[in-house]
Scaffold this motif. Structure first.
Motif, PDB file in Angstrom:
ATOM      1  N   GLU A   8     -24.480  11.774  30.771  1.00  0.00           N
ATOM      2  CA  GLU A   8     -22.985  11.229  30.614  1.00  0.00           C
ATOM      3  C   GLU A   8     -21.923  11.924  30.050  1.00  0.00           C
ATOM      4  OE1 GLU A   8     -23.454   7.176  28.566  1.00  0.00           O
ATOM      5  OE2 GLU A   8     -25.564   7.170  28.800  1.00  0.00           O
ATOM      6  N   ILE A   9     -22.326  13.011  29.246  1.00  0.00           N
ATOM      7  CA  ILE A   9     -21.161  13.793  28.769  1.00  0.00           C
ATOM      8  C   ILE A   9     -20.791  14.749  29.767  1.00  0.00           C
ATOM      9  CG2 ILE A   9     -20.964  15.890  27.011  1.00  0.00           C
ATOM     10  CD1 ILE A   9     -23.021  14.476  25.116  1.00  0.00           C
ATOM     11  N   SER A  10     -21.512  15.155  30.581  1.00  0.00           N
ATOM     12  CA  SER A  10     -21.045  16.192  31.678  1.00  0.00           C
ATOM     13  C   SER A  10     -20.302  15.457  32.539  1.00  0.00           C
ATOM     14  CB  SER A  10     -22.353  16.670  32.442  1.00  0.00           C
ATOM     15  OG  SER A  10     -23.049  15.780  33.005  1.00  0.00           O
ATOM     16  N   GLU A  11     -20.614  14.202  32.947  1.00  0.00           N
ATOM     17  CA  GLU A  11     -19.440  13.421  33.592  1.00  0.00           C
ATOM     18  C   GLU A  11     -18.167  13.131  33.178  1.00  0.00           C
ATOM     19  OE1 GLU A  11     -22.008  10.431  35.047  1.00  0.00           O
ATOM     20  OE2 GLU A  11     -23.086  11.434  36.718  1.00  0.00           O
ATOM     21  N   ALA A  12     -18.185  13.011  31.882  1.00  0.00           N
ATOM     22  CA  ALA A  12     -17.022  12.594  31.279  1.00  0.00           C
ATOM     23  C   ALA A  12     -16.042  13.973  30.951  1.00  0.00           C
ATOM     24  CB  ALA A  12     -17.120  12.205  30.079  1.00  0.00           C
ATOM     25  N   LEU A  13     -16.324  14.998  31.412  1.00  0.00           N
ATOM     26  CA  LEU A  13     -15.787  16.240  30.958  1.00  0.00           C
ATOM     27  C   LEU A  13     -15.066  16.831  32.063  1.00  0.00           C
ATOM     28  CD1 LEU A  13     -18.538  18.250  29.022  1.00  0.00           C
ATOM     29  CD2 LEU A  13     -16.541  17.529  27.972  1.00  0.00           C
ATOM     30  N   ALA A  14     -13.646  17.122  32.030  1.00  0.00           N
ATOM     31  CA  ALA A  14     -12.774  17.597  32.997  1.00  0.00           C
ATOM     32  C   ALA A  14     -13.115  19.208  33.266  1.00  0.00           C
ATOM     33  CB  ALA A  14     -11.337  17.640  32.537  1.00  0.00           C
ATOM     34  N   SER A  15     -12.736  19.615  34.297  1.00  0.00           N
ATOM     35  CA  SER A  15     -12.953  21.127  34.706  1.00  0.00           C
ATOM     36  C   SER A  15     -12.484  21.910  33.537  1.00  0.00           C
ATOM     37  CB  SER A  15     -12.556  21.465  35.933  1.00  0.00           C
ATOM     38  OG  SER A  15     -11.168  21.183  35.911  1.00  0.00           O
ATOM     39  N   SER A  16     -11.306  21.872  32.978  1.00  0.00           N
ATOM     40  CA  SER A  16     -10.579  22.496  31.904  1.00  0.00           C
ATOM     41  C   SER A  16     -11.573  22.458  30.625  1.00  0.00           C
ATOM     42  CB  SER A  16      -9.246  22.260  31.729  1.00  0.00           C
ATOM     43  OG  SER A  16      -9.104  20.866  31.385  1.00  0.00           O
ATOM     44  N   GLU A  17     -11.984  21.350  30.486  1.00  0.00           N
ATOM     45  CA  GLU A  17     -13.010  21.328  29.333  1.00  0.00           C
ATOM     46  C   GLU A  17     -14.247  21.839  29.341  1.00  0.00           C
ATOM     47  OE1 GLU A  17     -11.561  17.087  27.595  1.00  0.00           O
ATOM     48  OE2 GLU A  17     -12.773  16.810  29.145  1.00  0.00           O
ATOM     49  N   VAL A  18     -14.840  21.988  30.541  1.00  0.00           N
ATOM     50  CA  VAL A  18     -16.054  22.579  30.879  1.00  0.00           C
ATOM     51  C   VAL A  18     -15.697  24.164  30.545  1.00  0.00           C
ATOM     52  CG1 VAL A  18     -17.754  23.387  32.360  1.00  0.00           C
ATOM     53  CG2 VAL A  18     -16.877  20.964  32.586  1.00  0.00           C
ATOM     54  N   LEU A  32     -21.339  33.290  31.940  1.00  0.00           N
ATOM     55  CA  LEU A  32     -20.922  31.802  32.217  1.00  0.00           C
ATOM     56  C   LEU A  32     -19.802  32.016  32.810  1.00  0.00           C
ATOM     57  CD1 LEU A  32     -21.547  30.476  28.496  1.00  0.00           C
ATOM     58  CD2 LEU A  32     -22.952  30.041  30.503  1.00  0.00           C
ATOM     59  N   SER A  33     -19.118  33.152  33.278  1.00  0.00           N
ATOM     60  CA  SER A  33     -17.758  32.975  34.071  1.00  0.00           C
ATOM     61  C   SER A  33     -17.791  32.342  35.145  1.00  0.00           C
ATOM     62  CB  SER A  33     -17.304  34.604  34.165  1.00  0.00           C
ATOM     63  OG  SER A  33     -18.502  35.211  35.238  1.00  0.00           O
ATOM     64  N   GLU A  34     -18.976  32.043  35.841  1.00  0.00           N
ATOM     65  CA  GLU A  34     -18.945  31.253  37.236  1.00  0.00           C
ATOM     66  C   GLU A  34     -19.398  29.732  37.027  1.00  0.00           C
ATOM     67  OE1 GLU A  34     -17.271  32.561  39.825  1.00  0.00           O
ATOM     68  OE2 GLU A  34     -17.297  34.562  38.786  1.00  0.00           O
ATOM     69  N   VAL A  35     -19.578  29.622  35.857  1.00  0.00           N
ATOM     70  CA  VAL A  35     -20.074  28.236  35.709  1.00  0.00           C
ATOM     71  C   VAL A  35     -19.061  27.171  35.575  1.00  0.00           C
ATOM     72  CG1 VAL A  35     -21.118  26.695  33.778  1.00  0.00           C
ATOM     73  CG2 VAL A  35     -22.261  29.042  34.274  1.00  0.00           C
ATOM     74  N   ASN A  36     -18.831  26.120  36.334  1.00  0.00           N
ATOM     75  CA  ASN A  36     -17.711  24.990  36.090  1.00  0.00           C
ATOM     76  C   ASN A  36     -18.386  23.605  36.283  1.00  0.00           C
ATOM     77  OD1 ASN A  36     -18.929  24.772  38.921  1.00  0.00           O
ATOM     78  ND2 ASN A  36     -17.114  25.799  39.957  1.00  0.00           N
ATOM     79  N   ASP A  37     -19.721  23.515  36.023  1.00  0.00           N
ATOM     80  CA  ASP A  37     -20.265  22.201  35.811  1.00  0.00           C
ATOM     81  C   ASP A  37     -21.113  22.239  34.435  1.00  0.00           C
ATOM     82  OD1 ASP A  37     -22.191  20.003  36.137  1.00  0.00           O
ATOM     83  OD2 ASP A  37     -22.249  20.346  38.257  1.00  0.00           O
ATOM     84  N   ALA A  38     -20.827  21.362  33.890  1.00  0.00           N
ATOM     85  CA  ALA A  38     -21.313  21.157  32.449  1.00  0.00           C
ATOM     86  C   ALA A  38     -22.734  20.897  32.517  1.00  0.00           C
ATOM     87  CB  ALA A  38     -20.711  19.729  31.844  1.00  0.00           C
ATOM     88  N   LYS A  39     -23.398  20.309  33.483  1.00  0.00           N
ATOM     89  CA  LYS A  39     -24.704  20.453  33.368  1.00  0.00           C
ATOM     90  C   LYS A  39     -25.438  21.578  33.630  1.00  0.00           C
ATOM     91  CE  LYS A  39     -24.737  17.467  37.096  1.00  0.00           C
ATOM     92  NZ  LYS A  39     -23.310  17.242  37.175  1.00  0.00           N
ATOM     93  N   VAL A  40     -24.766  22.606  34.440  1.00  0.00           N
ATOM     94  CA  VAL A  40     -25.532  23.791  34.555  1.00  0.00           C
ATOM     95  C   VAL A  40     -25.420  24.556  33.109  1.00  0.00           C
ATOM     96  CG1 VAL A  40     -25.136  26.172  35.569  1.00  0.00           C
ATOM     97  CG2 VAL A  40     -24.679  24.227  36.765  1.00  0.00           C
ATOM     98  N   LEU A  41     -24.094  24.271  32.438  1.00  0.00           N
ATOM     99  CA  LEU A  41     -23.905  24.868  30.912  1.00  0.00           C
ATOM    100  C   LEU A  41     -25.026  24.605  30.096  1.00  0.00           C
ATOM    101  CD1 LEU A  41     -22.342  26.485  28.936  1.00  0.00           C
ATOM    102  CD2 LEU A  41     -20.742  24.433  28.597  1.00  0.00           C
ATOM    103  N   PHE A  42     -25.299  23.101  29.992  1.00  0.00           N
ATOM    104  CA  PHE A  42     -26.290  22.491  29.111  1.00  0.00           C
ATOM    105  C   PHE A  42     -27.640  23.223  29.513  1.00  0.00           C
ATOM    106  CE2 PHE A  42     -23.196  18.430  28.698  1.00  0.00           C
ATOM    107  CZ  PHE A  42     -22.838  18.973  27.949  1.00  0.00           C
ATOM    108  N   SER A  43     -28.152  23.404  30.856  1.00  0.00           N
ATOM    109  CA  SER A  43     -29.165  24.018  31.158  1.00  0.00           C
ATOM    110  C   SER A  43     -29.355  25.267  30.595  1.00  0.00           C
ATOM    111  CB  SER A  43     -29.390  24.013  32.912  1.00  0.00           C
ATOM    112  OG  SER A  43     -29.624  22.946  33.305  1.00  0.00           O
TER     113      SER A  43
END
Length: 492
Positions: A8-18, A32-43
């Protein structure tokens, strides 16, 4: 942490916020430079044992997504001393850089990139779309780290000194409060702290023997009074000091028209600051040379028994300056400089408030009303009575010394507006909000008041245009203005 809530949190975040979250986590998780998905960050955070509710709470709070914090409730209660784990603690250094990014304008970013072309490379700078990208590039080439902020500070001093002050506060050990609104939090004084990463930088970027940032509040190493050690400016004397009003209505050159309605501003300011307990001095229709002479004369005053100084200038103006009645200009720096501690030691550490009602250019601001159309209707009813205070004068700069507040009626390059009967939009709203704060039970500080002035003025539409006031300040404490006892004011 439940994966459903993370989803829910990841879907609510904009790309700039990620991207911002990835930047904040760079000290905890690498690559983390290539990460643009919050789910990947959380993992990635989970792999590093950083995916605890307390750490996620810090991250979301820093990027001002407090609306998502409710998803973390019930989880934080089971966390014990997560701040003791360096892997799961948000870096104050990162938070400080995020604050700078959050306050960086597009113009600031372009200046920053231009200045760094020769240090980092034009190609790398062209690929930077935000200040966070610039910070990453600085770290890559070794020009920025938690222990080395000199290059960043030097650049920001040329770009925007308000941004540079954020670095200064961090370097001097001031606490970093993520997501705290800047107007509600006074700047801390720049005192020397051993091992500070900026201890060799002076105000101009050169080294100084003192190893600290000089400020207008520093005239000797010892505090001048007990009040200097508190968070509030002392307002103990009656009168508190002088309030100087320079009111230019009639001009000697045809290019500058009569400023109808300015007498209403003068009366409002005179009445208000008299009630605050200031001795009001009014000067009418001064030439540029007379403005300089009168201010320098006032600067010879002994301010030892004064708490503060107020100067209000009502005139035509252009970017960085105001007009005398002869059409000549006085820069904003010339208004403030006579009262710096180098010239007036008895004003050191005391608030110096300057309110400028004048245009700062010829441009009209455009925009849309955020709420109802009522301000537009009011403005349209009086559109024939609204004028501007513009004049054709080139750019000047403003000094940035401690304990000054400069309240501008408008942002650079733009016009301000004045009703020929009731006075200027900015000054009238300023007086209204200061009166309101004076009777507020909780006592509102001057920066909170000016933020409200910004909001109220920006809601209106005048001559089919907008007006946006702009306060600039180097206050080091909280200032609260209250109405003084009338009998004391009369006796004084």
């Amino acid at each position: 942490m439940e994966r459903r809530k993370l989803m829910e949190i990841s879907e609510a975040l904009a790309s700039s916020e990620v991207a911002a979250l990835c930047f904040l986590c760079r000290d905890n998780v690498s690559h983390l430079s290539e990460v643009n998905d919050a789910k990947v960050l959380f993992s990635r955070l989970e792999e590093r044992d950083c995916q605890n509710p307390e750490f996620l709470h810090q991250l979301l709070h820093t990027i001002r997504r407090n609306d998502l914090l409710s998803l973390l409730k019930g989880n934080r209660q089971n966390v014990e001393e997560t701040d003791a784990n360096p892997i799961g603690k948000l870096s104050n250094y990162r938070v400080m850089l995020y604050q700078i990014y959050d306050e960086t304008t597009k113009e600031d970013l372009q200046k920053m990139k231009f200045l760094l072309n020769d240090k980092i490379g034009r190609r790398q700078m062209d690929e930077c779309s935000t200040a966070l990208d610039v910070f990453v590039e600085l770290e890559k080439v070794g020009l920025l780290s938690q222990s080395d902020l000199q290059a960043l500070h030097s650049i920001l001093m040329e770009v925007n000194r308000q941004l540079a002050s954020t670095v200064e506060q961090f370097a001097q050990g001031a606490p970093v409060e993520a997501a705290s609104p800047p107007p509600a939090r006074p700047l801390n004084g720049f005192q020397h702290v051993n091992n500070s990463p900026l201890e060799s930088i002076s105000e101009t970027g050169a080294s100084n023997d003192g190893g600290h940032f000089p400020s207008d509040a520093e005239t000797n190493p010892e505090p001048s009074s007990l009040s200097d050690q508190t968070e509030y400016y002392a307002m103990n004397h009656i009168p508190h000091g002088v309030c100087v009003i320079i009111n230019n209505e009639e001009f000697l050159v045809k290019e500058l028209t009569k400023r109808g309605g300015t007498q209403a501003d003068e009366r409002a300011l005179d009445s208000l600051f008299s009630k605050f307990g200031f001795q009001v001095i009014v000067y009418s229709n001064l030439t540029a040379a007379e403005i300089r002479r009168e201010l320098k004369d006032i600067a010879t005053r002994n301010f030892s028994e004064d708490d503060a100084l107020v100067v209000c200038v009502l005139s035509h103006g252009a970017k960085g300056c105001v007009h005398g009645t002869d059409g000549e200009t006085v820069s904003l720096q010339e208004l403030t400089q006579p009262f710096t501690s180098g010239f007036v030691p008895t004003l050191a550490g005391k608030p110096k408030l300057f309110f400028i009602q004048a245009c700062q250019g010829k441009a009209f601001q455009t925009g849309f009303l955020p709420w109802s159309s009522k301000p537009r209707e009011v403005a349209e009813d009086t559109r024939n009575q609204v004028e501007t205070d513009a004049g054709p004068i080139p750019d000047e700069t403003v000094a940035s010394d401690a304990d000054f507040l400069l309240g501008m009626a408008t942002v650079p390059d733009c016009k301000s507006f004045r009703n020929t009967n009731t006075g200027s939009i900015y000054i009238q709203e300023l007086c209204k909000q200061l009166r309101r704060s004076a009777v507020s039970p909780q006592g509102e500080d001057i920066l909170t008041v000016l933020t409200r002035v910004n909001r109220e003025v920006s809601r209106g539409v005048f001559l089919n245009a907008k007006q946006m006031p702009q306060p600039k300040y180097t206050l080091t404490k909280t200032l609260i203005l209250r109405f003084a006892d009338e009998d004391q004011v009369k006796l004084s």
